[in-house]
Design an enzyme around this catalytic site. Structure first.
Site, PDB file in Angstrom:
ATOM      1  N   LYS A  98       1.081  -1.476   0.311  1.00 46.95           N
ATOM      2  CA  LYS A  98      -0.203   0.132  -0.208  1.00 46.95           C
ATOM      3  C   LYS A  98       0.825   1.007  -0.008  1.00 46.95           C
ATOM      4  CE  LYS A  98      -3.475   0.114   2.619  1.00 46.95           C
ATOM      5  NZ  LYS A  98      -4.841   0.205   4.152  1.00 46.95           N
TER       6      LYS A  98
ATOM      7  N   CYS B  16     -19.475   1.288   8.709  1.00 44.13           N
ATOM      8  CA  CYS B  16     -19.455   1.766   9.916  1.00 44.13           C
ATOM      9  C   CYS B  16     -20.477   1.662  10.921  1.00 44.13           C
ATOM     10  CB  CYS B  16     -19.758   3.532  10.144  1.00 44.13           C
ATOM     11  SG  CYS B  16     -18.088   3.875  10.002  1.00 44.13           S
TER      12      CYS B  16
ATOM     13  N   ARG C 205     -18.309  -3.265   1.425  1.00 40.90           N
ATOM     14  CA  ARG C 205     -18.583  -4.129   3.381  1.00 40.90           C
ATOM     15  C   ARG C 205     -19.461  -3.994   3.748  1.00 40.90           C
ATOM     16  NH1 ARG C 205     -13.902  -0.944   6.283  1.00 40.90           N
ATOM     17  NH2 ARG C 205     -13.910   0.064   4.640  1.00 40.90           N
TER      18      ARG C 205
ATOM     19  N   LYS D 294     -19.167   9.559  19.354  1.00 40.10           N
ATOM     20  CA  LYS D 294     -18.874   8.486  18.165  1.00 40.10           C
ATOM     21  C   LYS D 294     -20.297   7.760  17.873  1.00 40.10           C
ATOM     22  CE  LYS D 294     -17.366   7.100  14.518  1.00 40.10           C
ATOM     23  NZ  LYS D 294     -17.817   7.308  12.924  1.00 40.10           N
TER      24      LYS D 294
HETATM   25  C1  UDX Z   1     -21.337   6.575   8.542  1.00 37.23           C
HETATM   26  C2  UDX Z   1     -21.342   8.077   9.213  1.00 37.23           C
HETATM   27  O1  UDX Z   1     -22.440   8.909   8.515  1.00 37.23           O
HETATM   28  C3  UDX Z   1     -20.021   8.957   9.264  1.00 37.23           C
HETATM   29  O2  UDX Z   1     -20.639   9.506  10.331  1.00 37.23           O
HETATM   30  C4  UDX Z   1     -18.890   8.125  10.067  1.00 37.23           C
HETATM   31  O3  UDX Z   1     -18.125   8.855   9.958  1.00 37.23           O
HETATM   32  C5  UDX Z   1     -19.039   6.157   9.253  1.00 37.23           C
HETATM   33  O4  UDX Z   1     -20.116   5.789   9.031  1.00 37.23           O
HETATM   34  P1  UDX Z   1     -21.053   6.138   6.140  1.00 37.23           P
HETATM   35  O5  UDX Z   1     -20.018   4.523   6.086  1.00 37.23           O
HETATM   36  O6  UDX Z   1     -19.300   6.536   4.823  1.00 37.23           O
HETATM   37  O7  UDX Z   1     -21.222   6.534   7.149  1.00 37.23           O
HETATM   38  O8  UDX Z   1     -22.515   5.670   4.693  1.00 37.23           O
HETATM   39  P2  UDX Z   1     -23.906   7.367   4.913  1.00 37.23           P
HETATM   40  O9  UDX Z   1     -23.254   8.014   4.277  1.00 37.23           O
HETATM   41  O10 UDX Z   1     -23.129   7.331   6.292  1.00 37.23           O
HETATM   42  O11 UDX Z   1     -24.394   5.588   4.481  1.00 37.23           O
HETATM   43  C6  UDX Z   1     -24.406   4.183   5.716  1.00 37.23           C
HETATM   44  C7  UDX Z   1     -25.773   3.883   5.470  1.00 37.23           C
HETATM   45  O12 UDX Z   1     -26.365   4.180   5.054  1.00 37.23           O
HETATM   46  C8  UDX Z   1     -25.534   2.985   3.585  1.00 37.23           C
HETATM   47  O13 UDX Z   1     -25.612   2.351   3.905  1.00 37.23           O
HETATM   48  C9  UDX Z   1     -26.812   4.388   3.094  1.00 37.23           C
HETATM   49  O14 UDX Z   1     -27.232   3.640   2.025  1.00 37.23           O
HETATM   50  C10 UDX Z   1     -27.889   3.943   3.875  1.00 37.23           C
HETATM   51  N1  UDX Z   1     -28.675   5.132   4.772  1.00 37.23           N
HETATM   52  C11 UDX Z   1     -28.175   6.133   4.562  1.00 37.23           C
HETATM   53  C12 UDX Z   1     -30.184   4.983   4.085  1.00 37.23           C
HETATM   54  O15 UDX Z   1     -30.197   4.131   3.422  1.00 37.23           O
HETATM   55  N2  UDX Z   1     -30.665   5.520   4.183  1.00 37.23           N
HETATM   56  C13 UDX Z   1     -30.574   7.316   4.459  1.00 37.23           C
HETATM   57  O16 UDX Z   1     -31.533   8.248   4.393  1.00 37.23           O
HETATM   58  C14 UDX Z   1     -29.235   8.024   4.203  1.00 37.23           C
END
Ligand code: UDX
Length: 438
Positions: free
Chosen positions: A35, A259, A327, A203
């Site tokens: 990496k 996450c 993931r 968090k």
């Molecule tokens: C999330 C948190 O938002 C972020 O603050 C943290 O640091 C890491 O986890 P991320 O995993 O990148 O970020 O994605 P995010 O945009 O939050 O979406 C998470 C999941 O929820 C996705 O599968 C998305 O499709 C789903 N989602 C999100 C919904 O189904 N409906 C929504 O209204 C919003």
């Protein structure tokens, strides 16, 4: 300020490049030599809009450098950000082996006083244990531990770093707090300074609350289908209430990613280890799992009952748009259910195919290089990721390529476009009228 960032994964690499952009001298370190070699050559090993430019620009300015050895990376650093992975174990607990391995290496290599600021999401209490470990006889120089949790989202991580809603600094030493405040001085956002435990909890509580919002709206969507209401209008009407807010009210096939699933499970587990039964989170997890199954049943009903031998085109493999991360992707779970039911799956994603291939490969699943190729001969197109490009596909052409004009949209991406045209039989999530309810 000289800063070292341990871990060049998602959070680590964005943090390192963005801190360099703020004017700091940053050493990004990862023990994965391949990496680091790739990064030295200017290649970012995952898809994140804007990151490659940020990395290259700061390498050119000599503010960002990459190392596979800790001693070199630590040289002269005042702050060491810990950004290693904390993946889930089988029982939902966070696996902290990378945190402790980094701590042991720090213990051996540190030869000057530093602040160790943890960005990895770790169970409440971990940073205090880490402080204890680093204070122990094994480390001869003073080390102060702080918890600086990261809230960036994949797909908008660079923007999120520079424009966060808040910066949380868990630190009980005022001089250290000032140094960390100085590191983030150019970031205009409220700074929440608190204890290690409260920072860690902020968090988990934030991610668990957002996941709860998603499971809540998904249940409302399921009910909308039964009572003849439209979840998108309901969510808009709800979201305008400033106490609720419009974000994270998009119904669909449930949350995924690296996450939410892991953090919600971990918080549930943390509660359990403190003899507290977090009933609400258990339901959030259960609803999220069930949402994928409900969507699968919707596909099954849309194609007339049996999926055996049916060709299903799946548009989208990433857990959400603008990332190649698969993931805990709902798309992959749905493909698994389709395959188990005897369907032949033709999958397409603009960037996530390679990652998907690594975790899901079997003869009844064929990956295609375009949506048009995937749709050929399909009995239905299923939308599982909200990629913008799916909206602007030539749907008339796709219609001709498909065997049956059926679209099952798990992201309500095309809602409104096809519902009334009669060109397709179009099914989405949470729209009562003219939909299949399962
Ligand atoms: C999330 C948190 O938002 C972020 O603050 C943290 O640091 C890491 O986890 P991320 O995993 O990148 O970020 O994605 P995010 O945009 O939050 O979406 C998470 C999941 O929820 C996705 O599968 C998305 O499709 C789903 N989602 C999100 C919904 O189904 N409906 C929504 O209204 C919003």
């Amino acid at each position: 300020m000289r800063i070292a960032v341990i871990g060049a994964g998602y959070v680590g690499l964005v943090t390192a490049a963005a801190l360099a952009e703020l004017g700091h001298r940053v050493a990004s370190m990862d023990r994965d030599q391949r990496k680091i070699a790739a990064l030295k050559g200017g290649a970012v090993p995952f898809h994140e809009p804007g990151l490659e430019n940020l990395v290259r620009r700061n390498v050119r300015r000599r503010r960002l450098a990459f190392y596979d050895g800790l001693s070199e990376a630590l040289r002269g650093s005042r702050v060491v950000f810990l950004c290693v992975g904390t993946p889930p174990k089988k029982n939902g607990e966070a696996d902290l082996s990378q945190v402790w391995s980094a701590a042991r290496s720090l213990g051996k290599k540190l030869d000057h006083s530093v602040i160790v600021a943890t960005k990895s999401t770790v169970p409440v209490g971990t940073n205090r244990k880490l402080a204890g470990f680093l204070r122990s006889a094994r480390v001869s120089v003073p080390v102060i531990v702080a918890s600086v949790p990261e809230f960036l989202r994949e797909g908008s991580a660079v923007r999120d770093f520079f424009h966060p809603d808040r910066v949380v600094i868990g630190c009980e030493d005022s001089k250290t707090t000032q140094t960390l405040m100085a590191a983030f001085r150019k970031i205009q956002a409220p700074k929440v300074v608190t204890t290690l435990e409260s920072a860690e909890m902020i968090k988990y509580a934030s991610n668990a609350f957002l996941a709860t919002k998603i499971s809540f709206i998904n249940e409302i969507a399921n009910l909308c289908e039964r009572v003849g209401a439209d979840v998108e209008v309901v969510a808009r009407g709800m979201g305008l209430d400033t106490r609720i807010g419009s974000a994270f009210l998009k119904a669909g096939i449930g949350y995924g990613g690296s996450c939410f699933p892991k953090d919600v499970r971990a918080l549930h587990q943390i509660a359990g280890t403190h003899q507290y039964r977090f009933r609400l989170l258990k339901a959030v997890i259960e609803v999220n799992r069930a949402q994928r199954e409900l969507f699968f049943k919707k596909i099954q009903r849309a194609v007339g009952g049996s999926l055996r031998g049916k060709k299903i085109a799946v548009f989208g493999l990433a857990f959400k748009a603008n990332t190649d991360d698969v993931r805990e992707s709902a798309a992959l779970d749905i493909i698994r259910l389709l395959l188990r039911a005897g369907a032949r799956v033709r999958a397409y994603d603009p960037v996530a195919e390679e990652n998907a291939r690594e975790v899901l490969s079997q003869p009844s699943l064929v990956y295609h290089a375009s949506a048009y190729k995937a749709a050929r001969g399909a009995d239905a197109v299923v939308i599982t990721t909200e990629w913008e490009e799916f909206r602007s596909l030539r749907w008339g052409t796709l219609r001709k390529l498909m065997r049956q004009p059926i679209i099952v949209d798990g992201k309500n991406l095309l809602a409104g476009v096809f519902a009334a045209t009669g060109q397709f039989r179009y099914y989405s999530v949470g729209k009562g009228k003219g939909q299949i309810s399962v």
